[in-house]
Design an enzyme around this catalytic site. Sequence first.
Site, PDB file in Angstrom:
ATOM      1  N   THR A 126       1.222  -1.137   0.007  1.00 13.38           N
ATOM      2  CA  THR A 126      -0.211  -0.112  -0.409  1.00 13.38           C
ATOM      3  C   THR A 126       0.696   0.702   0.390  1.00 13.38           C
ATOM      4  OG1 THR A 126      -1.831   1.305   0.995  1.00 13.38           O
ATOM      5  CG2 THR A 126      -0.535  -0.269   2.415  1.00 13.38           C
ATOM      6  N   ASP A 128      -0.186   4.484   1.192  1.00 11.67           N
ATOM      7  CA  ASP A 128      -0.163   4.725   2.385  1.00 11.67           C
ATOM      8  C   ASP A 128       0.967   4.620   3.497  1.00 11.67           C
ATOM      9  OD1 ASP A 128      -2.300   5.726   1.456  1.00 11.67           O
ATOM     10  OD2 ASP A 128      -3.766   3.862   1.852  1.00 11.67           O
ATOM     11  N   ARG A 155       5.977  24.298  -6.648  1.00 11.56           N
ATOM     12  CA  ARG A 155       6.741  25.620  -6.090  1.00 11.56           C
ATOM     13  C   ARG A 155       7.107  26.505  -7.073  1.00 11.56           C
ATOM     14  NH1 ARG A 155      10.557  23.268  -4.052  1.00 11.56           N
ATOM     15  NH2 ARG A 155      10.593  22.441  -1.749  1.00 11.56           N
ATOM     16  N   ARG A 163       2.049  33.250  -4.932  1.00 15.69           N
ATOM     17  CA  ARG A 163       1.047  32.058  -4.584  1.00 15.69           C
ATOM     18  C   ARG A 163       1.357  30.635  -3.343  1.00 15.69           C
ATOM     19  NH1 ARG A 163      -1.302  30.523 -11.229  1.00 15.69           N
ATOM     20  NH2 ARG A 163      -2.262  32.373 -11.299  1.00 15.69           N
ATOM     21  N   GLY A 186      10.392  21.336   2.086  1.00 17.03           N
ATOM     22  CA  GLY A 186      10.381  21.863   2.699  1.00 17.03           C
ATOM     23  C   GLY A 186       9.628  23.158   2.898  1.00 17.03           C
ATOM     24  N   ILE A 252      -2.337   9.697  -9.464  1.00 18.41           N
ATOM     25  CA  ILE A 252      -1.034   9.549  -9.650  1.00 18.41           C
ATOM     26  C   ILE A 252      -0.244   9.223  -8.914  1.00 18.41           C
ATOM     27  CG2 ILE A 252       0.965  11.513 -10.019  1.00 18.41           C
ATOM     28  CD1 ILE A 252      -1.252  11.890 -12.553  1.00 18.41           C
TER      29      ILE A 252
HETATM   30  O1  F6P Z   1      -4.905   2.792   0.294  1.00 18.19           O
HETATM   31  C1  F6P Z   1      -4.882   2.955  -0.968  1.00 18.19           C
HETATM   32  C2  F6P Z   1      -4.887   4.578  -1.298  1.00 18.19           C
HETATM   33  O2  F6P Z   1      -5.107   4.832  -2.586  1.00 18.19           O
HETATM   34  C3  F6P Z   1      -5.535   5.901  -0.068  1.00 18.19           C
HETATM   35  O3  F6P Z   1      -4.595   6.638   0.093  1.00 18.19           O
HETATM   36  C4  F6P Z   1      -7.089   6.090  -1.056  1.00 18.19           C
HETATM   37  O4  F6P Z   1      -7.585   6.205   0.051  1.00 18.19           O
HETATM   38  C5  F6P Z   1      -7.900   4.867  -1.718  1.00 18.19           C
HETATM   39  O5  F6P Z   1      -6.550   4.276  -1.776  1.00 18.19           O
HETATM   40  C6  F6P Z   1      -8.358   5.213  -2.897  1.00 18.19           C
HETATM   41  O6  F6P Z   1      -8.963   4.688  -3.224  1.00 18.19           O
HETATM   42  P1  F6P Z   1      -9.986   3.961  -4.608  1.00 18.19           P
HETATM   43  O7  F6P Z   1      -8.635   4.095  -5.387  1.00 18.19           O
HETATM   44  O8  F6P Z   1     -10.334   2.975  -4.277  1.00 18.19           O
HETATM   45  O9  F6P Z   1     -10.542   5.593  -4.995  1.00 18.19           O
END
Ligand code: F6P
Length: 320
Positions: A126, A128, A155, A163, A186, A252
């Site tokens: 994952t 995450d 940036r 901005r 940063g 992405i």
């Molecule tokens: O768990 C990976 C993830 O990309 C999360 O960061 C995100 O919240 C979720 O999956 C998005 O899920 P989906 O691809 O089903 O929209």
Amino acid sequence: MLKRIGVLTSGGDSPGMNAAIRAVTRSALSQGIEVVAIEDGFKGMVEGSMYLMNTRSVSDILYRGGTILGSARLPEFKDIEVRKVAVAKLKEFGVEAVVVIGGDGTYRGAMALTDMGINCIGLPGTIDNDIVSTDYTIGFDTALNTVIQNIDKLRDTSSSHHRCSVVEVMGNKCGDLAIYSGLSCGAEIIVTQETGYDEQEVLAKLRELDMNRKKKHAIVVISEKITDVEMLAAKISKATGFSGRSTVLGHIQRGGSPTAFDRVLATRMGDYAVELLVKGIGGHCVGMVHNEITSFPIEEALAMPKASRKALFALHQRLI
Ligand code: F6P
């Protein structure tokens, strides 16, 4: 003696999953164990979408993003009747044990199958980085680098136009992509579930950066699911000297060729998963702790408290 194992990817895909599939497959084949590809996660298991692989089946995938097996989320897998169908399909295909690659939902499925007599080993796949039993999940480093490349570009343009770029990054409920990318780029402000979100505080900080610190631009990195970033950018334009723009990096972050770090991590973990299955171990998940590959019972892993990133936030504050 183990004769045939399965491998699947489940949940959101992550760069490095293919490297893990390759390692599992080749490591098993080198020990005389056959490998069955299970397509689209637990869904393919239930539907019997499986095929036998050989060493060529995993050629040219080490460096590819996504997953050649396909992935899906199957909430119905919580239902024992659905799992019974899956177990019957595995038996039909002669699959005695399975390596599952995915996040915590995938781990729960693996644990339940192990309880039903099919040894499963979980690998943390994952972006995450929200699996506490490993320092890093497969795909996090690649996603982080994608985020960083994009923030660096933002940036440049933010600086030309005085901005403030508000950048929303993924992570589900985990702030690691935000804090690590914020530190790497940063970013002036980092907001995650752990820091909490106070809109007035963000605006006040931006005013200070503009008026007192004479900053040419500002970057706010914010974890998804916290606030509407487009609205926040509009408020920044009204309440500070910066004009606000928002960017949602979105999916992405999930794509692209895995970094060397993710390839090595996935390769080490895939090989270790096969080693565990050969030893007759099931219901475990593989992790990397202090650069050592190890494993924990899934139940224990899922109950581990999330590590705080307080020290990293404090470091960020000191350097801004
Ligand atoms: O768990 C990976 C993830 O990309 C999360 O960061 C995100 O919240 C979720 O999956 C998005 O899920 P989906 O691809 O089903 O929209």
